[in-house]
Design a protein around this motif. Structure first.
Motif: not given
Ligand code: MD6
Ligand code: FE
Length: 217
Positions: A65, A122, A124, A126, A132, A135, A137, A149, A158, A174, A191, A193, A208, A210, A214
């Motif tokens: 991240m 944020l 991310s 993968y 993931l 969790h 948010d 997102s 997802f 997705l 939610h 992944v 990937r 993301n 927020r």
């Molecule tokens: C996704 N990501 O990657 C969903 N939440 O499709 C998340 O739900 C997420 O990427 C918190 C922190 C980072 C994330």
């Protein structure tokens, strides 16, 4: 009878798919601006590279991240928090690129949340096998604003659950350019992944990415 000699490729047709009250998938919504989006992403990660953070429980996350915007989400053995500084550089996170802000605001409006002004993004990454777990948010002070997102690169599954962790989540495939927006009654839904399958994306290679927008403060 109408003859459609030049049908649009289904993969680039934008469509809106309701997921739940307050939640929607905007298929291919980020496709039209993908090049500028990826250039902006690259400029952010030159200053604040992706890194695998450690959870408060001491686990190294499989997802790498980073952040841009006024506030960045970080986790380390002392807990989760939003911080104005990147702990790796002790400098402010890179500013949120204008194309990011515009995409997020436009997607939120399309989903029924006008005037979304994110202050955190944020990001991310993968790689195959990264996942993931379910969790919520919920570290944001502002729970009135939705989560926007954006999926780029390799496809993923997802998981979109309910208000309780025990509720069985829906599996939502997705692809590159899809945008999921959840807010209002859906804002605190669980939610996650599923582990990323191996593959190669023509623009992003073996990963990937993301972008999760927020409003934190
Ligand atoms: C996704 N990501 O990657 C969903 N939440 O499709 C998340 O739900 C997420 O990427 C918190 C922190 C980072 C994330
Ligand atoms: Fe999340």
């Amino acid at each position: 009878m109408s003859l459609d000699l030049f049908p649009e490729t289904p993969a680039v047709t934008e469509r809106k798919e309701p997921l739940a009250p307050g939640a929607v998938v905007l298929r291919a919504f980020a496709r039209s601006g993908e090049r500028t989006l990826i250039e902006a992403l690259e400029s952010v990660i030159r200053r604040s590279p992706f890194r695998c953070m450690t959870t408060p429980g001491g686990y190294r996350m499989s997802v790498a991240m980073t952040n841009c915007g006024d506030a960045g989400w970080v986790t380390d053995p002392s807990g989760y928090r939003y911080d104005a500084l990147d702990p790796a550089s002790a400098e402010r996170w890179p500013a949120m690129p204008q194309v990011f802000r515009e995409l997020a605001a436009h997607a939120a409006a399309e989903a029924g949340f006008p005037a979304f002004v994110p202050d955190a993004c944020l990001m991310s990454r993968y790689e195959p096998g990264a996942r993931l777990s379910l969790h919520q948010d919920k570290d944001e002070q502002d729970l009135e604003s939705p989560i926007v997102s954006v999926s780029l690169g390799l496809p993923a599954v997802f998981l979109f659950g309910g208000q309780r962790r025990a509720e069985r989540p829906r599996r939502v495939p997705l692809s590159h350019g899809d945008v999921v927006v959840w807010g209002g009654p859906a804002r605190l839904r669980f939610h996650g992944v599923q582990p990323l399958k191996p593959g190669h994306h023509p623009m992003l290679g073996v990963c990937r990415i993301n972008l999760s927008f927020r409003k934190v403060r």
